[in-house]
Each structure stands twice: as C-alpha cells, then as structure tokens.
Motif scaffolding. Structure first.
Motif, PDB file in Angstrom:
ATOM      1  N   ARG A  10     -39.346 -34.253  34.576  1.00  0.00           N
ATOM      2  CA  ARG A  10     -40.603 -34.173  35.337  1.00  0.00           C
ATOM      3  C   ARG A  10     -40.347 -34.384  36.828  1.00  0.00           C
ATOM      4  O   ARG A  10     -40.905 -33.676  37.669  1.00  0.00           O
ATOM      5  N   LEU A  11     -39.495 -35.350  37.139  1.00  0.00           N
ATOM      6  CA  LEU A  11     -39.187 -35.607  38.539  1.00  0.00           C
ATOM      7  C   LEU A  11     -38.449 -34.423  39.162  1.00  0.00           C
ATOM      8  O   LEU A  11     -38.753 -34.010  40.291  1.00  0.00           O
ATOM      9  N   ASP A  14     -47.322 -29.947  33.295  1.00  0.00           N
ATOM     10  CA  ASP A  14     -48.552 -30.395  33.927  1.00  0.00           C
ATOM     11  C   ASP A  14     -48.265 -31.090  35.271  1.00  0.00           C
ATOM     12  O   ASP A  14     -47.468 -32.028  35.338  1.00  0.00           O
ATOM     13  N   ARG A  15     -48.928 -30.613  36.330  1.00  0.00           N
ATOM     14  CA  ARG A  15     -48.659 -31.172  37.659  1.00  0.00           C
ATOM     15  C   ARG A  15     -49.076 -32.640  37.743  1.00  0.00           C
ATOM     16  O   ARG A  15     -48.401 -33.452  38.379  1.00  0.00           O
ATOM     17  N   LEU A  16     -50.206 -32.986  37.140  1.00  0.00           N
ATOM     18  CA  LEU A  16     -50.658 -34.363  37.179  1.00  0.00           C
ATOM     19  C   LEU A  16     -49.658 -35.286  36.487  1.00  0.00           C
ATOM     20  O   LEU A  16     -49.375 -36.389  36.965  1.00  0.00           O
ATOM     21  N   LYS A  17     -49.103 -34.832  35.380  1.00  0.00           N
ATOM     22  CA  LYS A  17     -48.107 -35.646  34.668  1.00  0.00           C
ATOM     23  C   LYS A  17     -46.865 -35.853  35.541  1.00  0.00           C
ATOM     24  O   LYS A  17     -46.254 -36.928  35.529  1.00  0.00           O
ATOM     25  N   SER A  25     -45.585 -39.514  36.656  1.00  0.00           N
ATOM     26  CA  SER A  25     -44.213 -39.922  36.360  1.00  0.00           C
ATOM     27  C   SER A  25     -43.492 -40.355  37.627  1.00  0.00           C
ATOM     28  O   SER A  25     -42.754 -41.352  37.627  1.00  0.00           O
ATOM     29  N   PHE A  26     -43.689 -39.620  38.714  1.00  0.00           N
ATOM     30  CA  PHE A  26     -43.064 -39.989  39.984  1.00  0.00           C
ATOM     31  C   PHE A  26     -43.522 -41.383  40.414  1.00  0.00           C
ATOM     32  O   PHE A  26     -42.703 -42.225  40.816  1.00  0.00           O
ATOM     33  N   VAL A  27     -44.822 -41.667  40.340  1.00  0.00           N
ATOM     34  CA  VAL A  27     -45.353 -42.980  40.720  1.00  0.00           C
ATOM     35  C   VAL A  27     -44.770 -44.064  39.820  1.00  0.00           C
ATOM     36  O   VAL A  27     -44.370 -45.142  40.285  1.00  0.00           O
ATOM     37  N   ALA A  28     -44.695 -43.791  38.534  1.00  0.00           N
ATOM     38  CA  ALA A  28     -44.165 -44.782  37.598  1.00  0.00           C
ATOM     39  C   ALA A  28     -42.707 -45.095  37.889  1.00  0.00           C
ATOM     40  O   ALA A  28     -42.285 -46.256  37.878  1.00  0.00           O
ATOM     41  N   CYS A  73     -50.036 -40.255  46.489  1.00  0.00           N
ATOM     42  CA  CYS A  73     -50.195 -40.110  45.038  1.00  0.00           C
ATOM     43  C   CYS A  73     -50.937 -41.295  44.440  1.00  0.00           C
ATOM     44  O   CYS A  73     -51.821 -41.131  43.587  1.00  0.00           O
ATOM     45  N   GLN A  74     -50.587 -42.506  44.859  1.00  0.00           N
ATOM     46  CA  GLN A  74     -51.267 -43.689  44.330  1.00  0.00           C
ATOM     47  C   GLN A  74     -52.758 -43.653  44.647  1.00  0.00           C
ATOM     48  O   GLN A  74     -53.590 -43.949  43.800  1.00  0.00           O
TER      49      GLN A  74
END
Length: 322
Positions: A36-37, A2-5, A9-12, A69-70
């Motif tokens: 994911r990254l 999933d692209r949103l996930k 994950s990148f933001v987190a 992204c944020q």
C-alpha cells in the motif's frame, strides 16, 4: 487499490514507526502494508518514508503530507459520525486530563454540565501539571495551554491564551513599575522554577531594528520562584513581586483593583488553549461531543468574564513544535 486505505496505512506506519506494528494493529501481513505504501508513493511520485532494517523516518514531503492526511481522516470520521449517529445516544467512559490550575477553573465546572446533557457518559477528570502521555495512558482527550510539543496527537484550538505582567498597587508604590521589558531585571520577579513550564521565559513583542516588531523571551529572576503557578499567584497578590500570568488567572483581581497590569504595550501575541487527542480511525461519539461542547463553551465571551479570549478559529492539526 483503495486510495483511502493507502492513506490510512501511511498514517499508521508513520505514527507507529514500523510496518510490523501498523500491520499488527490492522490484523494484516506487513507485506500488505508495504504494498500500500509503495502504491501511494508511486501514485504521488514522491518518497514519503525512508525505510531501513532498523527504523522508518519521514521525508520532508512525508512529514507535511502526514499532517494533511491526519486532518483529513479526522474530518472524514467526524462527518461520518454526524450522519450515522442520528438518534444514537453517546455512552461509555470519557477520560479527560487538564493542567491543574486551568482545569480547576475552566474544565471541572463543565464536566457536570456535559454529564447532564449526556447522562449515559461517565467521566473521569485528571488534573495534573505533568504532561500526560495521552495515548499511552489511555486518555480520550487532554486540554493543554500554550505551545504544543511534537507528537502524533491531533489538536483543536479552543481559544486564545493571553498573558500579562501584573503586580499589586502596593508593590508598585514601593518599587515603581517597569516601562520596558528590559527593565524587569531591576525588579523582584516571580518565576516558575526550571522544572515547570515557561522554559523559554516571558514573551514580549518589542520594536525590531527594521522598524517592525519581534517577539523576545526574557527570564527575569527574583528571590522567590516555585514550580506551582497557584503559589506564584498567591505571592503576587501578597505583594512579593511581578508575575507573568495568563489572563484567565488574574482578570478578576485586575477588575477588583487588587492587581495592576504592566507592560501591556509589549504584550506578545497569544498562544493557544487546545484539546488534543490520539489519532483514531473513528472518533467515539462521546469524544466528538465533548470537543464540540468545549468549543461552544469557550467561544462564549461571558464564559471568560468577557475579556480573556476571543473565540479561536476552530482548526484541527497535528501538534506543532515545542
């Protein structure tokens, strides 16, 4: 995947500083966050994070992408909340902090009004000139005036904050008035002490050598300084010197003739009045309603007496450099 996930994950990872911390917050294995990254970087064709055994740092591309992204995740959460909230009433406890002087005048009076609109929300307001660690001290929102420091917080510009040099008519009668910012060194100026804000000094826009204009910062001095803005305000009203204050602090006294504006032809562009809050996957309804309420109130010219601040463009972004 999933692209949103991937984006979440990148933001987190970027904001928490490690794969392990981001994985722990989501309740998954660090290897999953890493995959994911990797998938996101492969899809974009750029390196977003530089990973070593000790630390994770953002690349130039990663830093720019993080801000986008944020903003996107906040807007998505707000859109979902707008649809899903429906008839649900806001509830829970809202913790807000603001600078003491501004908060007393322009935040505290709004708190009871907001509670009347949303009686199931309880509110704690902290007024302090200390820069509060919003996320670390579990605040939902902070109102801040002026330039914002680097952080992972998200900011919404609520209004413009304009500053003016002022002095009493009696001070001007006795000492004269500066005609250019460079002449301030000849006058008694009332400055915030070094342990307060305004560390860059007083800002003015002056003609530059190429015929355009540039913003300069001066640090005028005088026999008196203080870390408390209200004290400087009182000293200025007592005729002890020239002060550089926000319009919301001095407009009433200017209108009453108690203070006279100086050097308005050299006034610098306004900085901002902001609401800042931690990055969250889903912004609580009470926080979203509080932000909307502040924006609506501050957009009314009569709220400021008609002159303090034009309605600011409502943009959301990561806080920018100090």
């Amino acid at each position: 995947m999933d692209r949103l996930k991937q984006l979440e994950s990148f933001v987190a990872i970027a904001t928490r500083g490690s794969l392990t911390a981001a994985a722990k917050a989501e309740g998954v294995a660090p290897a999953i966050m890493g995959r994911r990254l990797d998938a996101l970087e492969e899809r974009l064709g750029v390196k977003l994070l530089l990973r070593t055994t000790r630390r994770i740092t953002l690349t130039h591309e990663g830093s720019a992408f993080l801000e986008d992204c944020q903003r996107m995740l906040v807007e998505l959460a707000n859109a979902e909340a707008s649809v899903s909230a429906g008839g649900i009433k806001a509830s829970g406890h809202l913790r807000v902090t603001a600078p003491a002087g501004f908060g007393r005048r322009h935040v505290a009076p709004l708190v009871p009004r907001f509670h009347q609109l949303h009686p199931e929300v309880t509110i704690s307001l902290n007024l302090s000139d200390r820069v509060i660690d919003v996320a670390g001290e579990n605040y939902d929102c902070a109102v801040r005036v002026g330039d914002l420091p680097d952080s992972s917080l998200v900011s919404v510009r609520l209004a413009d904050n304009r500053r003016r040099c002022v002095a009493t008519p009696e001070f001007i009668r006795r000492h004269g008035a500066p005609r250019h910012p460079g002449e301030l060194s000849r006058f008694a100026c009332l400055s915030l002490s070094s342990d307060a804000s305004q560390t860059r000094g007083w800002a003015f826009r002056v003609p530059s050598v190429d015929g355009e204009s540039e913003v300069i910062h001066l640090k005028p001095t005088g026999p008196l300084d203080c870390s408390d803005g209200q004290v400087l305000h009182d000293w200025c009203l007592a005729g002890h010197g020239i002060a550089w204050r926000s319009t919301w602090e001095v407009e009433a006294e200017i209108d009453a003739g108690l203070l006279v504006p100086l050097l308005d032809d050299f006034a610098a562009p306004p900085n901002g009045i902001y609401a800042v809050f931690p990055q969250r996957k889903h912004l609580p309804l009470r926080v979203r309603l509080w932000l909307d309420f502040l924006k609506a109130q501050y957009a009314r010219p009569e709220f400021w007496g008609g002159t303090i601040a034009a309605p600011a463009t409502s943009t959301t972004s990561t806080e920018k450099a100090r």
